[in-house]
Design a protein around this motif. Structure first.
Motif, PDB file in Angstrom:
ATOM      1  N   ILE A  86       0.817  -1.210   0.000  1.00  0.00           N
ATOM      2  CA  ILE A  86       0.000   0.000   0.000  1.00  0.00           C
ATOM      3  C   ILE A  86       0.852   1.262   0.000  1.00  0.00           C
ATOM      4  O   ILE A  86       0.341   2.345  -0.248  1.00  0.00           O
ATOM      5  CB  ILE A  86      -1.020   0.011   1.160  1.00  0.00           C
ATOM      6  CG1 ILE A  86      -0.358  -0.167   2.509  1.00  0.00           C
ATOM      7  CG2 ILE A  86      -2.055  -1.069   0.937  1.00  0.00           C
ATOM      8  CD1 ILE A  86      -1.318  -0.081   3.684  1.00  0.00           C
ATOM      9  N   ALA A  87       2.136   1.114   0.274  1.00  0.00           N
ATOM     10  CA  ALA A  87       3.111   2.206   0.186  1.00  0.00           C
ATOM     11  C   ALA A  87       4.489   1.556   0.217  1.00  0.00           C
ATOM     12  O   ALA A  87       4.610   0.339   0.409  1.00  0.00           O
ATOM     13  CB  ALA A  87       2.947   3.190   1.340  1.00  0.00           C
ATOM     14  N   HIS A  88       5.521   2.366   0.048  1.00  0.00           N
ATOM     15  CA  HIS A  88       6.880   1.830   0.103  1.00  0.00           C
ATOM     16  C   HIS A  88       7.119   1.236   1.493  1.00  0.00           C
ATOM     17  O   HIS A  88       6.987   1.938   2.502  1.00  0.00           O
ATOM     18  CB  HIS A  88       7.893   2.933  -0.191  1.00  0.00           C
ATOM     19  CG  HIS A  88       9.312   2.455  -0.169  1.00  0.00           C
ATOM     20  ND1 HIS A  88       9.801   1.591  -1.118  1.00  0.00           N
ATOM     21  CD2 HIS A  88      10.325   2.691   0.702  1.00  0.00           C
ATOM     22  CE1 HIS A  88      11.071   1.321  -0.834  1.00  0.00           C
ATOM     23  NE2 HIS A  88      11.408   1.984   0.269  1.00  0.00           N
ATOM     24  N   LYS A  89       7.392  -0.068   1.544  1.00  0.00           N
ATOM     25  CA  LYS A  89       7.651  -0.825   2.777  1.00  0.00           C
ATOM     26  C   LYS A  89       6.448  -0.898   3.717  1.00  0.00           C
ATOM     27  O   LYS A  89       6.591  -1.093   4.913  1.00  0.00           O
ATOM     28  CB  LYS A  89       8.850  -0.257   3.538  1.00  0.00           C
ATOM     29  CG  LYS A  89      10.184  -0.439   2.841  1.00  0.00           C
ATOM     30  CD  LYS A  89      11.294  -0.014   3.776  1.00  0.00           C
ATOM     31  CE  LYS A  89      12.633  -0.055   3.105  1.00  0.00           C
ATOM     32  NZ  LYS A  89      13.695   0.415   4.020  1.00  0.00           N
ATOM     33  N   VAL A  90       5.246  -0.752   3.167  1.00  0.00           N
ATOM     34  CA  VAL A  90       4.023  -0.899   3.958  1.00  0.00           C
ATOM     35  C   VAL A  90       3.122  -1.887   3.215  1.00  0.00           C
ATOM     36  O   VAL A  90       2.817  -1.689   2.037  1.00  0.00           O
ATOM     37  CB  VAL A  90       3.289   0.444   4.154  1.00  0.00           C
ATOM     38  CG1 VAL A  90       2.030   0.257   4.995  1.00  0.00           C
ATOM     39  CG2 VAL A  90       4.217   1.472   4.796  1.00  0.00           C
ATOM     40  N   PHE A  91       2.708  -2.949   3.926  1.00  0.00           N
ATOM     41  CA  PHE A  91       1.962  -4.041   3.307  1.00  0.00           C
ATOM     42  C   PHE A  91       0.680  -4.308   4.078  1.00  0.00           C
ATOM     43  O   PHE A  91       0.661  -4.250   5.314  1.00  0.00           O
ATOM     44  CB  PHE A  91       2.813  -5.310   3.284  1.00  0.00           C
ATOM     45  CG  PHE A  91       4.089  -5.142   2.517  1.00  0.00           C
ATOM     46  CD1 PHE A  91       4.149  -5.440   1.164  1.00  0.00           C
ATOM     47  CD2 PHE A  91       5.229  -4.671   3.142  1.00  0.00           C
ATOM     48  CE1 PHE A  91       5.324  -5.263   0.451  1.00  0.00           C
ATOM     49  CE2 PHE A  91       6.413  -4.493   2.444  1.00  0.00           C
ATOM     50  CZ  PHE A  91       6.454  -4.790   1.094  1.00  0.00           C
ATOM     51  N   LEU A  92      -0.373  -4.629   3.348  1.00  0.00           N
ATOM     52  CA  LEU A  92      -1.640  -5.022   3.937  1.00  0.00           C
ATOM     53  C   LEU A  92      -1.805  -6.519   3.751  1.00  0.00           C
ATOM     54  O   LEU A  92      -1.802  -7.005   2.615  1.00  0.00           O
ATOM     55  CB  LEU A  92      -2.801  -4.269   3.275  1.00  0.00           C
ATOM     56  CG  LEU A  92      -4.204  -4.690   3.695  1.00  0.00           C
ATOM     57  CD1 LEU A  92      -4.423  -4.441   5.188  1.00  0.00           C
ATOM     58  CD2 LEU A  92      -5.252  -3.954   2.865  1.00  0.00           C
ATOM     59  N   LEU A  93      -1.948  -7.246   4.844  1.00  0.00           N
ATOM     60  CA  LEU A  93      -2.156  -8.689   4.817  1.00  0.00           C
ATOM     61  C   LEU A  93      -3.638  -8.937   5.112  1.00  0.00           C
ATOM     62  O   LEU A  93      -4.139  -8.542   6.161  1.00  0.00           O
ATOM     63  CB  LEU A  93      -1.307  -9.396   5.873  1.00  0.00           C
ATOM     64  CG  LEU A  93       0.187  -9.520   5.592  1.00  0.00           C
ATOM     65  CD1 LEU A  93       0.889  -8.181   5.497  1.00  0.00           C
ATOM     66  CD2 LEU A  93       0.840 -10.377   6.645  1.00  0.00           C
ATOM     67  N   VAL A  94      -4.324  -9.550   4.154  1.00  0.00           N
ATOM     68  CA  VAL A  94      -5.761  -9.758   4.262  1.00  0.00           C
ATOM     69  C   VAL A  94      -6.035 -11.251   4.386  1.00  0.00           C
ATOM     70  O   VAL A  94      -5.710 -12.020   3.473  1.00  0.00           O
ATOM     71  CB  VAL A  94      -6.497  -9.178   3.028  1.00  0.00           C
ATOM     72  CG1 VAL A  94      -7.992  -9.345   3.182  1.00  0.00           C
ATOM     73  CG2 VAL A  94      -6.129  -7.719   2.827  1.00  0.00           C
ATOM     74  N   PRO A  95      -6.626 -11.667   5.503  1.00  0.00           N
ATOM     75  CA  PRO A  95      -6.937 -13.086   5.686  1.00  0.00           C
ATOM     76  C   PRO A  95      -7.985 -13.563   4.676  1.00  0.00           C
ATOM     77  O   PRO A  95      -8.742 -12.753   4.134  1.00  0.00           O
ATOM     78  CB  PRO A  95      -7.512 -13.154   7.106  1.00  0.00           C
ATOM     79  CG  PRO A  95      -7.060 -11.892   7.767  1.00  0.00           C
ATOM     80  CD  PRO A  95      -6.959 -10.875   6.674  1.00  0.00           C
ATOM     81  N   PRO A  96      -8.053 -14.863   4.431  1.00  0.00           N
ATOM     82  CA  PRO A  96      -9.058 -15.383   3.506  1.00  0.00           C
ATOM     83  C   PRO A  96     -10.460 -15.063   4.010  1.00  0.00           C
ATOM     84  O   PRO A  96     -10.724 -15.073   5.219  1.00  0.00           O
ATOM     85  CB  PRO A  96      -8.790 -16.896   3.491  1.00  0.00           C
ATOM     86  CG  PRO A  96      -8.011 -17.170   4.733  1.00  0.00           C
ATOM     87  CD  PRO A  96      -7.264 -15.920   5.057  1.00  0.00           C
ATOM     88  N   GLY A  97     -11.337 -14.746   3.095  1.00  0.00           N
ATOM     89  CA  GLY A  97     -12.721 -14.462   3.437  1.00  0.00           C
ATOM     90  C   GLY A  97     -12.982 -13.020   3.851  1.00  0.00           C
ATOM     91  O   GLY A  97     -14.111 -12.650   4.135  1.00  0.00           O
ATOM     92  N   VAL A  98     -11.934 -12.206   3.912  1.00  0.00           N
ATOM     93  CA  VAL A  98     -12.081 -10.809   4.296  1.00  0.00           C
ATOM     94  C   VAL A  98     -11.969  -9.954   3.042  1.00  0.00           C
ATOM     95  O   VAL A  98     -11.044 -10.134   2.251  1.00  0.00           O
ATOM     96  CB  VAL A  98     -11.010 -10.388   5.324  1.00  0.00           C
ATOM     97  CG1 VAL A  98     -11.106  -8.902   5.634  1.00  0.00           C
ATOM     98  CG2 VAL A  98     -11.139 -11.206   6.590  1.00  0.00           C
ATOM     99  N   VAL A  99     -12.891  -9.040   2.869  1.00  0.00           N
ATOM    100  CA  VAL A  99     -12.865  -8.124   1.731  1.00  0.00           C
ATOM    101  C   VAL A  99     -12.703  -6.710   2.269  1.00  0.00           C
ATOM    102  O   VAL A  99     -13.458  -6.288   3.139  1.00  0.00           O
ATOM    103  CB  VAL A  99     -14.164  -8.238   0.906  1.00  0.00           C
ATOM    104  CG1 VAL A  99     -14.163  -7.215  -0.227  1.00  0.00           C
ATOM    105  CG2 VAL A  99     -14.332  -9.638   0.368  1.00  0.00           C
ATOM    106  N   ILE A 100     -11.705  -6.020   1.757  1.00  0.00           N
ATOM    107  CA  ILE A 100     -11.467  -4.636   2.141  1.00  0.00           C
ATOM    108  C   ILE A 100     -11.622  -3.783   0.899  1.00  0.00           C
ATOM    109  O   ILE A 100     -10.931  -4.005  -0.089  1.00  0.00           O
ATOM    110  CB  ILE A 100     -10.070  -4.466   2.778  1.00  0.00           C
ATOM    111  CG1 ILE A 100      -9.996  -5.272   4.063  1.00  0.00           C
ATOM    112  CG2 ILE A 100      -9.788  -2.991   3.032  1.00  0.00           C
ATOM    113  CD1 ILE A 100      -8.684  -5.213   4.784  1.00  0.00           C
ATOM    114  N   ASN A 101     -12.501  -2.825   0.960  1.00  0.00           N
ATOM    115  CA  ASN A 101     -12.729  -1.931  -0.170  1.00  0.00           C
ATOM    116  C   ASN A 101     -11.886  -0.687  -0.018  1.00  0.00           C
ATOM    117  O   ASN A 101     -11.731  -0.157   1.062  1.00  0.00           O
ATOM    118  CB  ASN A 101     -14.203  -1.534  -0.249  1.00  0.00           C
ATOM    119  CG  ASN A 101     -15.091  -2.709  -0.531  1.00  0.00           C
ATOM    120  OD1 ASN A 101     -14.728  -3.588  -1.297  1.00  0.00           O
ATOM    121  ND2 ASN A 101     -16.235  -2.752   0.099  1.00  0.00           N
ATOM    122  N   GLY A 102     -11.354  -0.210  -1.155  1.00  0.00           N
ATOM    123  CA  GLY A 102     -10.626   1.048  -1.144  1.00  0.00           C
ATOM    124  C   GLY A 102      -9.212   0.907  -1.079  1.00  0.00           C
ATOM    125  O   GLY A 102      -8.302   0.467  -0.920  1.00  0.00           O
TER     126      GLY A 102
END
Length: 102
Positions: A86-102
């Motif tokens: 989501i940015a330089h050296k910033v990561f979003l980890l999304v578990p299965p079954g989870v939906v994040i909008n935007g």
């Protein structure tokens, strides 16, 4: 006389597929800033509980950040989730079954 034949034991232990994945806690998205590889344990802990995790590695050198990114990628792949930068050296980890909008 009682029937003393034993079963195969298949019913004694439920298969891993029989246990549902942890219910995602969408009340919060955890933002973690691990300072070394030992602290990546917390990323795994919250992710396995079904919580989305923002892993902020901006305070680390590229050499120090790489093993943490490798760990996170393996965790996400093994749990069939998703990982986005989501940015330089910033990561979003999304578990299965989870939906994040935007």
């Amino acid at each position: 006389m009682a029937d003393l034949r034993s079963t195969s034991g298949a019913d004694d232990h439920a298969s891993p597929a029989a246990h549902p994945a942890p219910r995602p806690d969408m009340s919060t998205i955890r933002t973690l800033r691990p300072q070394d590889y030992n602290e990546v344990l917390y990323v795994g802990h919250f992710y396995r509980k079904g919580q989305p995790v923002v892993m902020d590695l901006t305070g680390l050198s590229d050499a120090d950040a790489k093993p943490l990114v490798d760990f996170a990628a393996g965790l996400v792949f093994g749990r069939q989730g998703d990982m986005d930068r989501i940015a330089h050296k910033v990561f979003l980890l999304v578990p299965p079954g989870v939906v994040i909008n935007g």
